[in-house]
Design an enzyme around this catalytic site. Structure first.
Site, short mmCIF file in Angstrom:
data_model
loop_
_atom_site.label_atom_id
_atom_site.label_comp_id
_atom_site.label_asym_id
_atom_site.label_seq_id
_atom_site.Cartn_x
_atom_site.Cartn_y
_atom_site.Cartn_z
N LYS A 188 8.68 9.74 -3.83
CA LYS A 188 8.18 10.10 -2.50
C LYS A 188 8.14 8.85 -1.62
O LYS A 188 7.93 7.77 -2.18
CB LYS A 188 6.81 10.76 -2.54
N TYR A 207 0.10 9.97 0.50
CA TYR A 207 -0.77 10.41 -0.59
C TYR A 207 -1.95 11.22 -0.04
O TYR A 207 -2.34 12.24 -0.58
CB TYR A 207 -1.34 9.22 -1.36
#
Lengths: 382, 382, 382, 382
Positions: free
Chosen positions: D148, D233
């Protein structure tokens, strides 16, 4: 034991010692200090002159916090009560030694001008009554300490400031946290840049409000919802921690549909602030959720914080320096006693209070912008 | 905010709510409570009768803790001072509103019998003077609250008890922790066996003592070292947490050779206790090390503890239930005010104090056995 | 994230950085470090030679901790299993890639001498079997790592040492905590006297033991109760934190009458130790209570401690410097992998292990004295 | 000791026990469990089939986290490396037992299609390279796990999804936190409404970034600043904790003028999210400040939180129930091993991963809106 060698130890001295890592204000070590201090113990000065205070509004805050706080005051004594409930006023007068002739109601409140025992009036009424009773107070020739929020509109705030100026009386807003040592240490840490410059501030305050019939849930009495009542603590903290005035605000608001508590006032309103130096703040304010009470300042090297941050007692402070986290021990004080004594001192020495009417006005302007941002979905520039 | 709906809320009620997991005395939730309680707020009763107190010995404890505590007392007021330093006494009298005619010295102390304003005498002198001034106090017809340790020998304790009995006066020993809610909650947890029966108790108290010239380092004045002064807190806690009297003691003692602070009194004395039910206790008492102030009770399912445990303020309580650890939030009180009001209440209602002379005598007996065990290297049976 | 720039970072380097307050091994700051370290990242060395290990005894410890630990080992691989349960051994061999021909039982255990793949034997049997299987192991020409306690008597320990010496094989006792960084940092703090010399040590270990039929509750298999099994951690810690050998012990013991778990072995045994320099230690060891797992060292200026102190994972370290309390962040390691690699390294480099048989012998001598003190009610001198 | 009776204990079972308040997975109590579990110990199954993995990009994350994680994997083994640095690749191949013939560079990467040992490719390259190498990977017939953020634009994400669909290969985005038990417990607490419905979410992530020359500070390589790298996150957590997709975003952004680290990418970007149910979220994302790593969900009755929340190790979870605050103990796992094994399992069982390409695409869409909101000063609707 947390036996500070004398209770009137100056904050500065205490914090210097903490900072220097030498002395020992801690639980663990304080017995030693107490013991070692025996020979040098300083006998406290006799009490000086105390100004006479009238308490206007005998609700929970007045009964549970303010009236008991006079016992810890150095420069303030309660001499009058103003209430719509004579029974309650009489009972409290008996308890706190207030002369029954000094009990007023909202009708004869203005005659307090004729009472030379009263120097200062403390307004502890629902928000929408702050302006009227403050203005009547200064017009009666008394100095006024008014609870926060200062009023329910910017215009009212200005009228209060003008009235106090015209009457040549002091006007102070009861930003209690400015007068207690934990929040003061937050400010010192920020200004000293001890762990670097503050880059981000985060505040979380709120509670799950109860009875929908209380004045806090009525727009006409409260002027607004969680932001006016509790979120203001976080907003004010972001300002005093940064030491700057915000130039932009964003906000998002939510009230649970159908919840009677939020029929008139907002439940949650979260905001963002931008300060001129680039400091950004995120704030949470809620009547429908129970966050920790928390003010936090984040720097490149770590962060420092209070949690709880704005309770009446039991505040705790932590400093994170990247790889270690410390709790900072500070001898607590009675917030209300300190606040009232600050006001009494300003009156006696003819000084401007740390949180004058202008401070309350600024928060009202910013809260107005926050509501506007939430409603418009646009960043509001200040 | 930690705005307990009324400050006079009973401990029982509060703890029941905590135990039930329903209400919310926490920082985080208390705003809600405060808000919800608005309608039911209870106006405090007018103050009742207050007994008049004389403070004997104006050292650190009297100046920094006891005299300020009268502001928070419900049944006690300071009306007399006894001191060898007239300047100090005069200054304190001015501060606390004591009539100058009520200032005594150690010579004319006995004439206090002629002063009807004085109901209770609080002995705050070095340990070796407790017996004499307590006995003279009860012989002067006054009730006596005496600081711990009660005296420097078992024989003296017995003489004090006998003198009080003969004079038909109350005698209470100032076991302050028994009168504050954190230690009381430890006792409740132990008795209720909420997380199982207590099997092991551990206490750690001590500090790194300073100036060797202070009375605490003089055998003639202190009667002993760390055990008499600070270790006694742990010993007493082991007794009130277990609810039993110890039947065996072990001990080890150490004083750093050549350290002038420990020329006459012991530095560290660690002890073990066995209680009849099989509960075992380990205790640390030191003038040369800085442990946390800590009382801990261990059960088959976890443990509960205070840390700090015996400080004047800032106590914290934790409960470990095996897989989770909780902090128990309890509204703090002024320990000294509570202690003095207990004594005043016992006098007014003619009741025996919770910690009468017999309680102080028991600790002296056990401390004597601890010293004996340390010196002989043998378990001493009680 | 706790992304230590390289996992093989030396403890020394890491702690220096912590001590210097410069770098940032903390959770909060480590992302920065990780990012900044990108350019200098060090590629780990290829794995060196690994010695072959045989695991003797396939109980909980072997299955849940030791066998999985080989994945994290640098110098050790499992190549053989010794068990009385062929099914279990076969299944584990399949899982861990052990050649089925290298599965032994307690009868043909001695033929392991003919297996050149096996360099080291790890004895993970009930205490009373340690001596026999260690001696047979070294006589089979293998080096031996033996679980603690080393054996059930001083005499057995001496026989094991003698057998290893005669066979010219290494003998190491599995004092796991000596090989993990939290306990190592406790030792460093003690030796460096960073917050002053250690004056008092306190250890608490124990748990509420379950099934009375397990070998730990059988005197013949366990050799003793809580002290042999779990209290030994605290005893050993007092020795490695002080860096000294105790000269005197006191103890008190209690077993709940009628509790089938304690029909043969002791429930609780609390001890006191005196070290030559004057350091005193208090220890708790219990099979009937659940204290925190805790090793603590107290100095004149504060204390430092592990809690939990001896768990397989999740250790935490705190340092109290009088007025501030810090948590020390240390990257955890697999204790068993480190321990086994230490043994493999000693074998490869012909060095004496940090915890040789003599270390196990010392604890047995002291534990014997502790039992004696508890039974006799007298201080035992060592 | 934290000796979970078997390491493969299911999370569900463990958490049930925690929830029920019965068992004892805590440090303090686990020894008991370990002991009591001896008789029922379960021998782990032999390892099943492991898929072969190729790691593309040998930077810090690959070297320090991913390659070591294979030791803890059940269904995944490393069989190939792709790197532009042959020396580094060779050294790592030696360490991790990768056949030298399975080392690729960025030129011959596509020939990996001819290598039947490789089942899955893990893309661990700078963000701007994710799309190309993922697409080339699936076109080479391999399944792909991509770090990611999925890519640097929404368009790229769609191309990746399309390419994987066309090649009939699995595509998973490495949202590591979804595969570790602390974040999973946050989700369970939210869904179960154990302490009431989540009303407010707050996330704080960030670090003080180092060397300005690193790829994270280059727009062309990173695609953006703190939001793309670390703020993601918090954004992702707000989504999985709420279980909803945001419908509105606000944001404020700041980069210190003249700081070379922020010449191309943003320093701090704080955002607000509104979810359809009314849940509001505040997020902090910074490359210039060091907040705690923190995900928090606030309900009417209290809050639950992780801190640190997204580190590789050492996560901690706390639940505040108004008047008590608990730490929830959960046995940690290797996040990367769990993540890779999830992917291997999905491939083996032909299932869609929990975090497929579509999950990455959604975050890119929201991050694009956050940047837009920050630049335009207007709430962006999604």
């Amino acid at each position: 034991m947390t036996n500070f060698a004398e209770k009137s130890i100056t904050r500065r001295g205490f914090l210097t010692k903490v900072g220097g890592g030498i002395a020992a204000a801690s639980a663990a070590a304080a017995f030693a200090k107490s013991a070692g201090a025996l020979e040098q113990l300083r006998v406290p000065d006799p009490p000086g002159r105390k100004l006479g205070w009238a308490i206007v509004g005998l609700g929970s805050l007045a009964i549970n916090q303010i009236l008991p706080a006079f016992a810890a005051s150095e420069k303030s004594k309660v001499v009058a009560l103003v209430s719509g409930h004579p029974d309650k006023a009489n009972k409290l007068a008996l308890r706190y030694g207030v002369n029954p002739k000094n009990i007023y109601n909202y009708e004869n409140y203005d005659t307090i001008r004729d009472n030379p025992e009263v120097d200062v009036i403390y307004i502890v009424l629902p928000n929408s009554m702050h302006a009227e009773y403050t203005i009547r107070g200064v017009q009666a020739g008394k100095h006024v300490l008014c609870e926060k929020p200062m009023a329910v509109s910017v215009a009212e705030c200005q009228q209060m400031i003008d009235a106090a100026a015209k009457a040549n009386r002091k006007l102070m807003i009861a930003y209690r946290c400015r007068y207690e040592p934990f929040n003061q240490e937050m400010i010192r840490m920020a200004r000293s840049q001890e762990i670097g410059p503050v880059r981000i501030i985060q505040t979380e305050v709120g509670f799950n409000i109860g009875d929908p019939s209380q004045w806090r849930c009525k727009k006409a009495l409260a002027g607004g919802g969680s932001l006016m009542d509790i979120g203001i603590y976080g907003l004010n903290a972001a300002r005093y921690i940064s030491g700057e005035e915000p130039v932009e605000v964003n906000a998002m608001m939510f009230s649970t549909p159908g919840d009677p508590r939020f029929a008139e006032v907002e439940e949650t309103i979260n905001f963002q602030l931008r300060f001129p130096s680039g400091v950004l703040a995120n704030g949470i304010s809620s009547y429908g959720a129970s966050p920790r009470s928390h003010f936090q300042a984040i720097t490149p090297r770590g962060f420092f914080e209070l949690q709880p941050a704005n309770n009446y007692t039991g505040l705790r402070m932590y400093v994170n320096r990247g790889n270690i986290s410390e709790e900072v021990m500070i001898e607590p004080v009675d917030h209300f006693a300190k606040e009232m004594d600050h006001m009494s001192g300003c009156v006696m020495e003819n000084k401007t209070p740390l949180t004058p009417g202008e401070e309350g006005l600024r928060d009202l302007k910013i809260m107005t912008a926050i509501y506007q941002a939430a409603q418009s979905g646009a960043t509001i520039k200040l």
